[in-house]
Write an enzyme that holds these catalytic residues in place. Sequence first.
Site, PDB file in Angstrom:
ATOM      1  N   GLU A   1     -78.677  16.687 -14.789  1.00 31.63           N
ATOM      2  CA  GLU A   1     -80.063  17.141 -14.720  1.00 31.63           C
ATOM      3  C   GLU A   1     -80.124  18.666 -14.705  1.00 31.63           C
ATOM      4  OE1 GLU A   1     -83.721  17.354 -11.503  1.00 31.63           O
ATOM      5  OE2 GLU A   1     -82.135  15.879 -11.201  1.00 31.63           O
TER       6      GLU A   1
ATOM      7  N   GLU B   1     -81.714  14.596  -1.607  1.00 34.37           N
ATOM      8  CA  GLU B   1     -82.980  13.932  -1.972  1.00 34.37           C
ATOM      9  C   GLU B   1     -82.709  12.712  -2.837  1.00 34.37           C
ATOM     10  OE1 GLU B   1     -85.181  13.721  -5.607  1.00 34.37           O
ATOM     11  OE2 GLU B   1     -85.342  15.857  -5.119  1.00 34.37           O
ATOM     12  N   HIS B   2     -81.780  12.820  -3.776  1.00 34.20           N
ATOM     13  CA  HIS B   2     -81.412  11.672  -4.609  1.00 34.20           C
ATOM     14  C   HIS B   2     -80.703  10.595  -3.788  1.00 34.20           C
ATOM     15  CE1 HIS B   2     -81.859  12.904  -9.009  1.00 34.20           C
ATOM     16  NE2 HIS B   2     -82.362  13.923  -8.338  1.00 34.20           N
TER      17      HIS B   2
ATOM     18  N   HIS C   1     -81.045  18.956  -3.062  1.00 29.49           N
ATOM     19  CA  HIS C   1     -81.430  18.179  -4.240  1.00 29.49           C
ATOM     20  C   HIS C   1     -80.610  16.889  -4.317  1.00 29.49           C
ATOM     21  CE1 HIS C   1     -82.008  18.180  -8.916  1.00 29.49           C
ATOM     22  NE2 HIS C   1     -82.677  17.213  -8.324  1.00 29.49           N
TER      23      HIS C   1
END
Length: 1100
Positions: free
Chosen positions: A257, A159-160, A156
């Site tokens: 998040e 991905e950012h 994750h």
Amino acid sequence: MVTIWQHVPTLSTTRHERAKKVLSNAKLRLLRPKQCLYLSQTQRTFITRAKLAAMFRHTKAVLEKLRHVRLKCRQLPQRQRSTAAKEKALHYNAGQQIHSFTVKEVVAVPDLFLTAVKLTHDKTGAQYLHAARDDPNNLFSVQFRTTPMDSTGVPHILEHTVLCGSKKYPCRDPFFKMLNRSLSTFMNAFTASDYTMYPFSTQNEKDFQNLLSVYLDAVFFPCLREQDFWQEGWRLENENPTDASSPLVFKGVVFNEMKGAFSDNESVYGQHLQNKLYPDHTYSVVSGGEPLAIPDLTWEQLKQFHATHYHPSNARFFTYGDLPLEQHLKQIDVEALSKFDRIDPNTQIPPQPHWTSPREDHVTCSPDPMAPDPSRQNTLCVSYMLGDITDTFEAFTLSLLSSLMTSGPNAPFYKALIEPKIGTDFSSVVGYDGSTKEASFSIGLQGMAEADSEKVKNIIHQTICDIVLKGFEDERIEALLHKLEIQMKHQSTNFGLSLASYIASLWNHDGDPVELLQINNSVTKFRQALKENPRFLQDKVQHYFKENTHRLTLSMSPDDSYLENQARAEKEKLQEKISALSDGDKKEIYEKGLQLLDAQSKTQDASCLPALKVSDIAPTIPITPVLMSSAEGVPVQFCEQPTNGLVYFRAMCSLNTLPEDLKLYVPLFCSVVTKMGCGSLDYRQQAQQMELRTGGMSVSPQVISDCSSLEMFEQVSALQALNLTICDVYTACLSKGVLLSSSCLDRNVPHMFQLWRDIFNSPHFDDEERLRVLVMMSAQELSNGISYSGHMYAVTRASRHLTPAGDLHETFDGMEQVRFMKRIAEMSDLTQVIRMLPRIKKHVLNPDNMRCAINATPQQVSESAAHVESFMKDVAAKRKHFKAVRPNIIQRPLDVLSDSGPSRKLVNDPDFQPCYMKTFFQLPFPVNFVSESVRTVPYNHEHYASLCVLARMMTAKFLHGEIREKGGAYGGGAKMGGGVFSFYSYRDPNSVQTLSAFRRGVEWAKLGQFSQQDIDEAKLSVFSSVDSPVAPSSKGLSVFLSGLTDEMKQRHRERLFAVTHANLLDAAERYLCAGHKTCGVAILGPENDCIKKDPSWVVK
């Protein structure tokens, strides 16, 4: 159990659109059709086909004049698109080599109107699938199998981070910058449990090539700078980065998040269920990152994960649309794949060992203050591991079987678990899930008492035994297959994204995506299996459920100390990190914090990035001809469109005569009126007929602002379930009402109208037990939705006291409605509610207050007109006449060609006085949703376009940096719509500090330190929304719903082109500065001492 972590949040505009379900819904969209398809309404005159054709020709001739509007910018030549992309693709042959790729298979898929071309890259072994379809909204995606073995969130955070700069495009955050340099219709990235996907779509060929270049460089050649890791992942930093004496705290976009994601009990439960059902490999960890594990991830581990997973040999490329395949292949090979050699990525996921005996487990969660029944907040679910998803037919069968067992009031589990009112709704994870290597099926309840746990387990077991014994009615199976037929015929605007999502999991595990797309083959095989063995489905239930020992029973209960324990655990983790630091380490952290702040504050040079120009935007809009007619005095709009044999019906019903005491009940009325039975049908029979004969029937409340005045609005109710971006036309004259919507195959038009006829003439409202079930489910859904759409609830509340439309939006869709439904759900006696529903029906389902629309092919339009006429005759016989509750009613013509025809009735509220209000809702979240809204101007006002451009520019050039990069929120920005300019933040660790960022944004705009390039980029961003594709089923709806004509859209378009630097300065000064604005503020978030001590806040 599908959990998708997105690079940027899907900022939905309705309470029912949840960001986390964007891909999970798309994944099975073809196998699980939506229960409600698009707005529909009824009423038309019977006219001959010749007359209809003549009227359409006249309409087209008149509207054609718009094509010759003289504009300041030049007319651009349109790209000559192929009218037969799928036919051209059939000319490829297996074994053919194209730009270092070899064609493996070419298959026509007529069910989906496309040709599938499967290829492999010769040098790296990268897999490629192209879906050639005559659709200009072209899509690209690349996905990698990503298999983390811990919960640090490495896929994750990666991905950012890969989207924060690359070798060819080294500027910071090229992803967000490209949002403003393209006309993309979709841009995002997603992290699933076992893959990461990077998709985009656009209707512009040059834009496609630009975005493809940026995406390829991002995933294969990212910079992966340590500063980007700190910003996007996690970091230790002084609470005030400029004050070395301020305490050290955890910061980071993904960190916050995930704190927000796990503030939602549904996400907590779904994550635990997957981790415990598949405990032996990658599914046992949290791919998105568990907040307390994220700080264990190092920058070196991040780079290593990229090196082992982001390789072409581990990649799957997918393209869709009408652009030539050869150009895609050449660019992908030249810019990326040619620079790699084949490797063995070794990312395969082994089968989960099958348990020899069932297991049970228990987890806790936070109490929900908005729960329908505070004493019943437990969840219990039984989840079964099924077979490998790469067995396409078996997966197809199990998906259908799941729907037969759980979907709708005729399903066995609905009857056994929902109707006894043991719980408020099915558990958050329910039905078939094909997102993991081995699929699963889950069934259970939420909103139940702990004492009922054994009862629920026994009911689940007994229901499975009953299904094995009795099977399913043939009519229910046919209804489900009918849904599939409609779903394949329906044309959506994001079909490419739906396909990419649909094939992602199977393809990720080396299944055949082309076989998956051939849905009719599976249907044929399914019918044959049933014919050969009438017990085919019962045998599956026997094998996969009754005899399956790999099943997990997971219960969840609220713990009053849950949030306190979470906070304490985070504090302990923080102290553990701090205690290991030397004074030198702390000094280094402070210095690095300053360096990051400095980098975030600098104006970035984005000149290396490709960009479209404003001159690339078409100067005129395409015209949508519509025909106005009437049936029994009810206005009817016809729109001829290529709908693949489907007929779409909408009806708008005004609420202008509705007494004020009934207003709060309107959303409840809308949610139950199609679910309680009608005519000679009880609610089960009604549901069965709707599934057999339609693509869904729905009713939803609508508040439509006038395009020219903020004091006028239309109150309507609508029969439908269509998602429309019409919020930009809300103003002060408004209409309020209900929108009715349905769709059906052309052969079922008479049956669809008969169902509406029975709903209008004889709806059933007297079944209190059925009503209670629906009330509990609705209240539970609203409560669950706050954590996904908190920013929209904040925006709605902040706008409440600014316009009459805003006040109604809060009533129908805001926190007021959530709290109202909670009160209804807590009632022991619903007699009072039952008395309200027929009263609302008399006002809403009344031909005096209606207008209708039909979208269909020319042949179907003429045939549907007769059915509309017949329908209106039958319902008009029972019409009642009521006086408008409000005296100030303004009439606006529905027909753009005639002022003397039928009209919309808008409420004018000249006495409305906007006022300043600050509201705080304390909720059990560790993050905030913040909004400040400012009353401005309606759509037709000359300054509206400037405010639209200003909102986009402030978001990109100031608010994104302040709220997301520096503040650590998952998302934030500004938007213009409905006569209101709104600032917002999403899953934000800050609250009042973010309000200060909003105000600094206004000061930044006032200074005017932005360039013409900044303005042009903001215009591109606005036009990407303005020019987003519209499905045939939705063409003409803007004029039907809100009176927004093509002429108005063209005028707005010209104003957007004409916006200047001076216009933006004037708009900021005139509408946003203190002393010149009327605004509202709302925050949803955790306990806040600062707000509690401030008497200017209203605390809820």
